[in-house]
Write an enzyme that holds these catalytic residues in place. Structure first.
Site, mmCIF file in Angstrom:
data_model
loop_
_atom_site.group_PDB
_atom_site.id
_atom_site.type_symbol
_atom_site.label_atom_id
_atom_site.label_comp_id
_atom_site.label_asym_id
_atom_site.label_seq_id
_atom_site.Cartn_x
_atom_site.Cartn_y
_atom_site.Cartn_z
ATOM 1 C CB ILE A 44 -0.924 0.122 1.344
ATOM 2 C CG1 ILE A 44 -2.011 -1.300 1.055
ATOM 3 C CG2 ILE A 44 -1.855 1.212 1.403
ATOM 4 C CD1 ILE A 44 -2.639 -1.302 2.700
ATOM 5 C CB SER B 27 -6.457 -2.127 9.880
ATOM 6 O OG SER B 27 -7.085 -3.170 9.281
ATOM 7 C CG ASP C 236 13.163 -0.230 13.619
ATOM 8 O OD1 ASP C 236 12.078 0.146 13.520
ATOM 9 O OD2 ASP C 236 13.558 -1.280 13.954
ATOM 10 C CE LYS D 199 -2.611 -1.569 11.386
ATOM 11 N NZ LYS D 199 -1.493 -0.399 10.674
ATOM 12 N NE ARG E 78 7.427 12.656 20.049
ATOM 13 C CZ ARG E 78 8.027 12.178 21.365
ATOM 14 N NH1 ARG E 78 7.450 12.650 22.472
ATOM 15 N NH2 ARG E 78 9.032 11.223 21.248
ATOM 16 C CB VAL F 229 -4.972 -4.011 0.602
ATOM 17 C CG1 VAL F 229 -4.269 -3.328 -0.773
ATOM 18 C CG2 VAL F 229 -5.827 -2.936 1.276
ATOM 19 C CD GLN G 204 -0.515 -6.618 6.947
ATOM 20 O OE1 GLN G 204 -1.781 -6.402 6.999
ATOM 21 N NE2 GLN G 204 0.352 -5.621 7.426
ATOM 22 C CE1 TYR H 297 -1.749 -4.937 11.026
ATOM 23 C CE2 TYR H 297 -4.312 -5.548 10.889
ATOM 24 C CZ TYR H 297 -3.027 -4.781 10.375
ATOM 25 O OH TYR H 297 -3.188 -4.376 9.299
#
Ligand code: NDP
Length: 264
Positions: free
Chosen positions: A24, A150, A70, A174, A130, A203, A207, A170
């Protein structure tokens, strides 16, 4: 709006896309480049990220550069944003898109499993948002931040047809970033910094490629549109949220999920 029709022009605006080298994120990178933006892609470790990013730049005739960082490392994110701002900036918009998942029964999850998911999906998003907000506040200039959340922020989507296996960390990560989006939008509104979330459904990316083929087909069949989305189908909303047409849009969560139902 021009008489020729509705166009979104991001010419020379510098947009940062985390995880912008594939899936994405790559669709976001391509869309903003096509709209004329300068693009800075942040990636974690993919060997072809530099090449992929340069290719997008060449294709659309814009400056595009990949930066290894990272997003869960706060200092590294702050340093990378300063570097991008100097080399490609000033940064005008950010898409905090990098995200990961660990699919395991909750009872088998280790501390490292859920720390990993939260470090990237929650703290990584916060670090990214931030770092941009700090730069903009210092120069008294607003900007637009998009968080890739998500549909899982709202629903419990099973990863198996027959078992109740979900992705608890997960999904809850989200939910956390969707809430974070609303909080940051309220807190940073006085600085003219807008924060919105795009919440995709299923999508077709690496993943979802890891899902069992039968489960994928079962889930697709049960979707009102009968198929998973292509990554580029997420990009229109991102362009809108980065553009001058969305100046009163902040704190929103935009679901691009093909009308997924709660029972997924
Ligand atoms: P992919 O697995 O295809 O790509 C993940 C991207 O995130 C890669 O570019 C990867 O970089 C980057 N990344 C991962 N961890 C880090 C890190 N610690 N620091 C920097 N970059 C990192 O993901 P998708 O395109 O499928 O997903 C993108 C976003 O959309 C995620 O937030 C995901 O949760 C969300 N989403 C995806 C859905 C789907 O069906 N695919 C549905 C709903 C939401 P590298 O290549 O270097 O590893």
């Amino acid at each position: 709006m021009s008489k020729q029709g509705f166009t979104i022009d991001l010419t020379s605006k510098c947009i940062v896309v985390t995880g912008g080298n594939r899936g994405i994120g790559l669709a976001f990178t391509r869309a903003v480049a096509q709209a004329g933006a300068t693009v800075a892609v942040i990636y974690r470790s993919s060997k072809d990220a530099v090449e992929v990013t340069e290719k997008v730049g060449k294709e659309f005739g814009v400056k595009a550069k990949a930066y290894q960082c990272d997003v869960s490392d706060t200092n590294a994110v702050n340093d990378t944003f300063k570097k991008i701002d100097e080399e490609m900036g000033p940064i005008a918009g950010v898409i905090a898109n990098a995200g990961v998942s660990v699919v395991k029964p909750a009872l088998d999850m280790s501390y490292d499993d859920y720390k990993y998911v939260y470090d990237v999906n929650v703290f990584g998003v916060f670090n990214t948002a931030r770092a941009a907000a700090k730069l903009w506040k210092e120069r008294n200039h607003g900007g637009s931040i998009i968080i890739t959340s998500s549909m899982s922020s709202q629903i419990i989507n099973k990863t198996s047809e027959t078992s109740p296996l979900t992705q608890v960390f997960y999904n809850s990560s989200k939910a956390a970033v969707s809430n974070l989006c609303k909080g940051l939008a309220a807190e940073w509104a006085p600085y003219n910094i807008r924060v919105n979330a795009i919440s995709p459904g299923y999508v077709l990316t690496d993943q979802t490629a890891h899902m069992d083929k039968n489960i994928r087909e079962h889930q697709a069949k049960n979707l009102p549109l009968g198929r998973f989305a292509e990554p580029h189908e997420m990009a229109g909303q991102a362009l809108l949220l980065l553009s001058e047409y969305s100046t009163y849009m902040t704190g929103g969560e935009y679901f691009i999920d093909g009308a997924v139902e709660n029972s997924q």
